[in-house]
Design an enzyme around this catalytic site. Structure first.
Site, short mmCIF file in Angstrom:
data_model
loop_
_atom_site.label_atom_id
_atom_site.label_comp_id
_atom_site.label_asym_id
_atom_site.label_seq_id
_atom_site.Cartn_x
_atom_site.Cartn_y
_atom_site.Cartn_z
N ARG A 103 -11.59 -14.25 0.90
CA ARG A 103 -10.53 -14.74 0.01
C ARG A 103 -9.33 -15.04 0.91
O ARG A 103 -8.74 -14.13 1.50
CB ARG A 103 -10.18 -13.68 -1.04
CG ARG A 103 -8.85 -13.96 -1.72
CD ARG A 103 -8.63 -13.11 -2.93
NE ARG A 103 -9.48 -13.55 -4.03
CZ ARG A 103 -9.34 -13.15 -5.28
NH1 ARG A 103 -8.39 -12.30 -5.61
NH2 ARG A 103 -10.13 -13.59 -6.23
N HIS A 130 -11.88 -21.81 -6.52
CA HIS A 130 -12.40 -20.46 -6.81
C HIS A 130 -13.81 -20.63 -7.39
O HIS A 130 -14.04 -20.39 -8.58
CB HIS A 130 -11.46 -19.78 -7.81
CG HIS A 130 -11.63 -18.30 -7.93
ND1 HIS A 130 -12.52 -17.57 -7.16
CD2 HIS A 130 -11.02 -17.38 -8.75
CE1 HIS A 130 -12.44 -16.29 -7.50
NE2 HIS A 130 -11.55 -16.15 -8.44
N GLN A 133 -15.81 -17.86 -9.49
CA GLN A 133 -15.24 -17.64 -10.82
C GLN A 133 -15.85 -18.61 -11.83
O GLN A 133 -16.29 -18.21 -12.91
CB GLN A 133 -13.72 -17.83 -10.76
CG GLN A 133 -13.04 -17.65 -12.10
CD GLN A 133 -13.11 -16.22 -12.59
OE1 GLN A 133 -12.69 -15.31 -11.88
NE2 GLN A 133 -13.62 -16.00 -13.79
N ASP A 222 -5.13 -19.69 -17.25
CA ASP A 222 -4.95 -18.88 -16.04
C ASP A 222 -3.45 -18.70 -15.83
O ASP A 222 -2.64 -19.37 -16.50
CB ASP A 222 -5.62 -19.61 -14.85
CG ASP A 222 -5.55 -18.82 -13.54
OD1 ASP A 222 -5.29 -17.60 -13.57
OD2 ASP A 222 -5.77 -19.43 -12.47
N CYS A 262 -9.66 -16.13 -16.39
CA CYS A 262 -10.33 -15.52 -15.22
C CYS A 262 -9.82 -14.11 -14.94
O CYS A 262 -10.49 -13.35 -14.26
CB CYS A 262 -10.17 -16.42 -14.02
SG CYS A 262 -8.45 -16.79 -13.62
N ARG A 290 -19.13 -12.11 -13.22
CA ARG A 290 -18.81 -12.35 -11.80
C ARG A 290 -19.86 -11.64 -10.94
O ARG A 290 -20.38 -12.22 -9.99
CB ARG A 290 -17.42 -11.80 -11.47
CG ARG A 290 -16.25 -12.60 -12.01
CD ARG A 290 -16.09 -13.94 -11.32
NE ARG A 290 -15.93 -13.84 -9.88
CZ ARG A 290 -14.78 -13.56 -9.25
NH1 ARG A 290 -13.68 -13.41 -9.94
NH2 ARG A 290 -14.73 -13.50 -7.93
N1 CP Z 1 -10.62 -13.36 -11.32
C1 CP Z 1 -10.44 -12.83 -10.10
O1 CP Z 1 -10.82 -13.40 -9.06
O2 CP Z 1 -9.86 -11.60 -10.11
P1 CP Z 1 -9.28 -10.83 -8.84
O3 CP Z 1 -8.15 -11.65 -8.30
O4 CP Z 1 -8.84 -9.50 -9.37
O5 CP Z 1 -10.38 -10.71 -7.82
N1 NVA Z 2 -5.03 -18.91 -9.97
C1 NVA Z 2 -5.06 -17.48 -9.74
C2 NVA Z 2 -6.44 -16.97 -9.92
C3 NVA Z 2 -6.61 -15.48 -9.72
C4 NVA Z 2 -8.02 -15.02 -9.86
C5 NVA Z 2 -4.54 -17.18 -8.35
O1 NVA Z 2 -4.90 -17.91 -7.41
O2 NVA Z 2 -3.77 -16.24 -8.20
#
Ligand code: CP
Ligand code: NVA
Length: 303
Positions: A103, A130, A133, A222, A262, A290
């Site tokens: 990530r 993502h 997701q 989101d 999400c 997930r």
């Molecule tokens: N939806 C998601 O990716 O959650 P986190 O940021 O908690 O991993």
């Molecule tokens: N758009 C959000 C998604 C988190 C899972 C972010 O990038 O923070």
């Protein structure tokens, strides 16, 4: 040739279906309490340059269920792209581990990681997309609706990483995807153009949330400020308030609409309690899936 999962479009439509078939099989085994451990002795390095709950827990638990092991590397561990060049850490980890999940902020770092790693790389979110997701999201929709034909999926809010992955998915599975965002918060132009060129889905980008939600089968939202955009939060709150997913907006959707997010949700901003806690909400099914979908992605990449 090793394979990566950095974009949904890295898989063909048939491969996405294969992942879903494997997900359903493995999920059923978990529900029956039966073990399935094809990855005994396999190790996954998980690089987190940003915070996470679901991604970390689901990958770590998933690897453990598959008989393998996952190693958590937090924001202060590697310093990817700062303490150490991306291409160096890619080659180092590939000497220890069988697969990498990362990530990261910068999507070009994800591309570099995948290019220099000799083991598969899974994208657990970048500023651009993502993919894990949205694979889980659409698997969840299919559990509730059986097919995507004729479904209208309305994404209300920021044209962000999550929205971009929805559009990538629309380049692989046919759907009617409508995004409503405030002016200036559109999704990535190249991703949108590519999906339009593939031409299997109807994709609309609007600036009117009511029109987007009208007769929708799925309403998705989101956060308004993603990780890394915290300083813009106040400015964004003003621009996005008319795009709040609340009871009034939801009156325009179909009665049996599925509500998705999400997570993590900023309750009272992009979504109200009454909507996220309503019987139409499937946000915790999404969160659960997930893990099941990612297990299938890992097995597919390591097979
Ligand atoms: N939806 C998601 O990716 O959650 P986190 O940021 O908690 O991993
Ligand atoms: N758009 C959000 C998604 C988190 C899972 C972010 O990038 O923070």
């Amino acid at each position: 040739m090793k394979r990566d999962f950095v974009h949904i479009t890295d898989f063909s439509s048939d491969e996405i279906q294969e992942v879903f078939d494997l997900t359903a099989t493995m999920k059923a085994l978990v529900k029956k309490g039966k073990e399935y451990t094809p990855l005994k002795g396999k190790n996954m390095a998980m690089i987190f340059a940003k915070p996470s709950a679901r991604t970390r827990i689901s990958f770590e638990t998933g690897m453990s269920q598959l008989g393998g092991h996952a190693i958590y590397l937090g924001p202060n561990d590697i310093g990817i792209g700062k303490r150490e060049a991306v291409r160096d850490i890619a080659r180092v980890i590939a000497r220890y581990d069988d697969i990498i999940m990362a990530r990261l902020f910068d999507h070009t770092h994800m591309l570099e990681l995948a290019e220099y790693s000799t083991v598969p790389v899974i994208n657990g979110l970048t500023d651009l997309n993502h993919p894990c997701q949205i694979m889980a999201d659409i698997f969840t929709v299919l559990e509730h609706r059986k097919h995507l034909n004729d479904l209208k999926i309305a994404f209300i809010g920021d044209g962000n990483n999550v929205a971009n992955s929805w559009i990538n998915l629309a380049a692989r599975l046919p759907m009617h995807f409508v995004l409503a965002s405030p002016n200036g918060y559109d999704p990535d132009e190249t991703i949108l153009k590519n999906a339009h060129n593939v031409g299997i889905s109807r994709i609309e980008v609007l600036h009117d949330p009511v029109e987007a939600v009208r007769d929708a089968d799925v309403v998705y939202t989101d956060v308004w400020a993603s990780m890394g955009q915290e300083t813009e939060a106040e400015l964004r709150r003003k621009a996005f308030m008319p795009f709040q997913v609340n009871g009034n907006l939801m009156k325009h959707a179909k009665k049996d609409v599925l509500v998705m997010h999400c997570l993590p949700a900023h309750r009272g901003d992009e979504i109200t309690d009454e909507v996220i806690d309503s019987p139409n909400s499937i946000v915790f099914d999404e969160a659960e899936n997930r893990m099941h979908v990612q297990k299938a992605i890992i097995v597919k990449l390591l097979q």
